[in-house]
Design a protein around this motif. Structure first.
Motif, mmCIF file in Angstrom:
data_model
loop_
_atom_site.group_PDB
_atom_site.id
_atom_site.type_symbol
_atom_site.label_atom_id
_atom_site.label_comp_id
_atom_site.label_asym_id
_atom_site.label_seq_id
_atom_site.Cartn_x
_atom_site.Cartn_y
_atom_site.Cartn_z
ATOM 1 N N THR A 1 0.821 -1.397 0.099
ATOM 2 C CA THR A 1 0.099 -0.001 0.013
ATOM 3 C C THR A 1 0.945 1.135 0.217
ATOM 4 O O THR A 1 0.776 2.251 -0.854
ATOM 5 C CB THR A 1 -0.937 -0.024 1.227
ATOM 6 N N LEU A 2 1.883 1.210 0.945
ATOM 7 C CA LEU A 2 2.809 2.330 0.879
ATOM 8 C C LEU A 2 3.616 2.705 -0.326
ATOM 9 O O LEU A 2 3.737 3.645 -0.865
ATOM 10 C CB LEU A 2 3.903 2.340 2.037
ATOM 11 N N LYS A 3 4.102 1.562 -0.908
ATOM 12 C CA LYS A 3 4.699 1.866 -2.275
ATOM 13 C C LYS A 3 3.857 2.329 -3.405
ATOM 14 O O LYS A 3 4.137 3.157 -4.013
ATOM 15 C CB LYS A 3 5.075 0.404 -2.996
ATOM 16 N N ARG A 4 2.693 1.921 -3.416
ATOM 17 C CA ARG A 4 1.474 2.424 -4.327
ATOM 18 C C ARG A 4 1.158 3.713 -3.870
ATOM 19 O O ARG A 4 1.026 4.669 -4.840
ATOM 20 C CB ARG A 4 0.226 1.585 -4.472
ATOM 21 N N ILE A 5 1.011 4.254 -2.842
ATOM 22 C CA ILE A 5 0.758 5.655 -2.194
ATOM 23 C C ILE A 5 2.195 6.482 -2.632
ATOM 24 O O ILE A 5 1.961 7.672 -3.184
ATOM 25 C CB ILE A 5 0.756 5.808 -0.926
ATOM 26 N N GLU A 6 3.377 6.031 -2.663
ATOM 27 C CA GLU A 6 4.273 6.796 -3.015
ATOM 28 C C GLU A 6 4.351 7.172 -4.496
ATOM 29 O O GLU A 6 4.738 8.256 -5.051
ATOM 30 C CB GLU A 6 5.872 6.460 -2.539
ATOM 31 N N ARG A 7 3.881 6.117 -5.302
ATOM 32 C CA ARG A 7 4.056 6.023 -6.724
ATOM 33 C C ARG A 7 3.026 7.103 -7.105
ATOM 34 O O ARG A 7 3.075 7.871 -8.292
ATOM 35 C CB ARG A 7 3.725 4.808 -7.365
ATOM 36 N N THR A 8 1.682 7.044 -6.518
ATOM 37 C CA THR A 8 0.732 7.945 -6.753
ATOM 38 C C THR A 8 0.842 9.107 -6.439
ATOM 39 O O THR A 8 0.506 10.227 -7.102
ATOM 40 C CB THR A 8 -0.736 7.459 -6.307
ATOM 41 N N TYR A 9 1.478 9.727 -5.155
ATOM 42 C CA TYR A 9 1.222 11.011 -4.406
ATOM 43 C C TYR A 9 2.971 11.675 -4.355
ATOM 44 O O TYR A 9 2.974 12.738 -4.152
ATOM 45 C CB TYR A 9 0.736 11.133 -3.434
ATOM 46 N N GLY A 10 3.832 10.696 -4.653
ATOM 47 C CA GLY A 10 5.163 11.020 -4.370
ATOM 48 C C GLY A 10 5.443 11.568 -3.082
ATOM 49 O O GLY A 10 6.791 12.119 -2.612
#
Length: 412
Positions: free
Chosen positions: A116-125
């Protein structure tokens, strides 16, 4: 005679209780009139249906135990004199035991929620450790008890708090959340100040920044970890988070470099600060990607505490809570989660024991001499600190950039 006196006292006590209860009942009646005659027209104008409005307030009651209330017809609460309130030492904010506990839990949750955190970082930086740090600080990673029905809190404060207009806006926003169907009113809980769910969003922030990240069609910051974490990241992203940059670095500022250069309005390339001899306290070089980018000096306790070069992301964290110490807490906790970092190495000196009235007098004196101290409120913000440092240097004193009792007589 003793029995007669006791009966008289009991009678007077009962009468006082009845009088107070009647006064409360009168306020409760005014509250219901206010809902119908004052709040409803505004809610209707904003697009709330009459059905939603009635349902939202069907079980709402005034919470008389909340702080900062000003009930109509009741005596106004006495304001504390400035001389009664000391500002706290910055060091008290950074409980090592608490930070270590949050960091240990944060590292465990970083592993548990890694996808989840990896996807959040890809989405929002926004880096996962920053998101986790805010989650931990705001609600103990969602484990803190969030006790209050939010509609009770907001309705009470919109009707009879010391800041009714603020809470009136948030109450209207809360009505829109309920009408959206994202959450049922029974689950819509928050703090005594109206902040909701795991990210502790005010209703207006929920409407702007909350996201559905688990794909169930609802923005649920009360029960969904993905929604809560992504909403925090979306908030920071919308506030201007710069991907690929750190929040800041603890540094050593050498003698001869004035501490009166702090503040976001005095930013300069980090290479310029390094050229003055300012170096990371860890002994590591500034990362290559940071060297040509802008940084700002931060000395929250003047020369009496840890010193920093921070990036614009530090001020994005402050958008979440407008406090230097809060942003430093989040930055330090994020570093502990990400890399096992420890406490700041600079020690917080014995500052924070002056009365606000004394700091207020210093601020007024500096303003009279043409200095910009920011808000004249008895609290030493960065403009007060650097103005004091400038004044010290111009008067042949060693610049400390922090108010001290020894300066009171000199600064008049």
């Amino acid at each position: 005679m003793l029995k007669l006196l006791s009966a008289l006292i009991l009678s007077l006590t009962s009468f006082a209780g009845l009088s107070f209860a009647a006064s409360k009942a009168d306020v409760e009646g005014q509250f219901r009139q206010w809902l119908q005659n004052d709040l409803w027209p505004e809610a209707q104008k904003s697009g709330i249906s009459v059905t939603s409005f009635k349902a939202a307030f069907a079980d709402v009651t005034l919470n008389w135990d909340l702080p900062d209330l000003a009930p109509p017809g009741f005596p106004k609460a006495k304001e504390r004199k400035q001389s009664q309130a000391e500002f706290s030492s910055p060091g008290a904010y950074f409980s090592e035991k608490r930070l270590q506990g949050l960091a240990a839990t944060g590292r465990s949750l970083a592993s548990a929620h890694a996808p989840t955190l990896k996807r959040i970082e890809r989405t929002y930086g926004v880096p996962g450790p920053i998101v986790l740090a805010i989650w931990g600080r705001e609600s103990g990673f969602g484990r803190a008890k969030i006790p209050h029905p939010i509609m009770d809190v907001l309705a009470t404060k919109a009707f009879m708090s010391t800041r009714p207009e603020l809470f009136r806006r948030e109450l209207i926003a809360a009505l829109h959340i309920l009408e959206s169907g994202d959450v049922r009113e029974t689950q819509m809980r928050g703090s005594w100040a109206g902040a909701m769910g795991q990210p502790q969003f005010l209703p207006s922030s929920f409407l702007k920044y909350a996201v559905d990240f688990d794909g169930d069609g609802r923005r649920d910051i009360w029960n969904s970890v993905p929604d809560s974490l992504a909403s925090i990241a979306n908030y920071l992203s919308k506030k201007g988070w710069q991907g690929g940059r750190d929040w800041g670095f603890e540094v050593l500022i050498p003698e001869g470099v004035s501490c009166a250069q702090e503040g976001p309005d005095l930013a300069r390339p980090i290479t310029d600060w390094a050229g003055m001899g300012i170096a990371r306290i860890s002994g590591k070089a500034f990362p290559p990607a940071e060297r040509s980018a802008s940084g700002m000096m931060l000395v929250p306790a003047g020369i009496h505490g840890p010193q920093f070069i921070v990036t614009p992301n530090f001020y994005v964290i402050k958008e979440y809570n407008n406090s230097d110490l809060y942003a430093l807490f989040i930055g330090n906790l994020a570093d502990r989660i990400a890399s096992g970092a420890g406490a700041f190495r600079g020690e917080w000196g014995a500052v924070g024991n002056m009365l606000r009235s004394d700091v207020l007098a210093m601020q007024k004196a500096l303003v009279s001499k043409g200095y910009d101290v920011g808000k004249v409120d008895g609290l030493p913000g960065y403009k007060t600190r650097r103005s004091l440092g400038d004044w010290q240097a111009k008067n042949g004193l060693s610049a400390t950039c922090f108010p001290a009792a020894s300066l009171k007589a000199q600064l008049r």
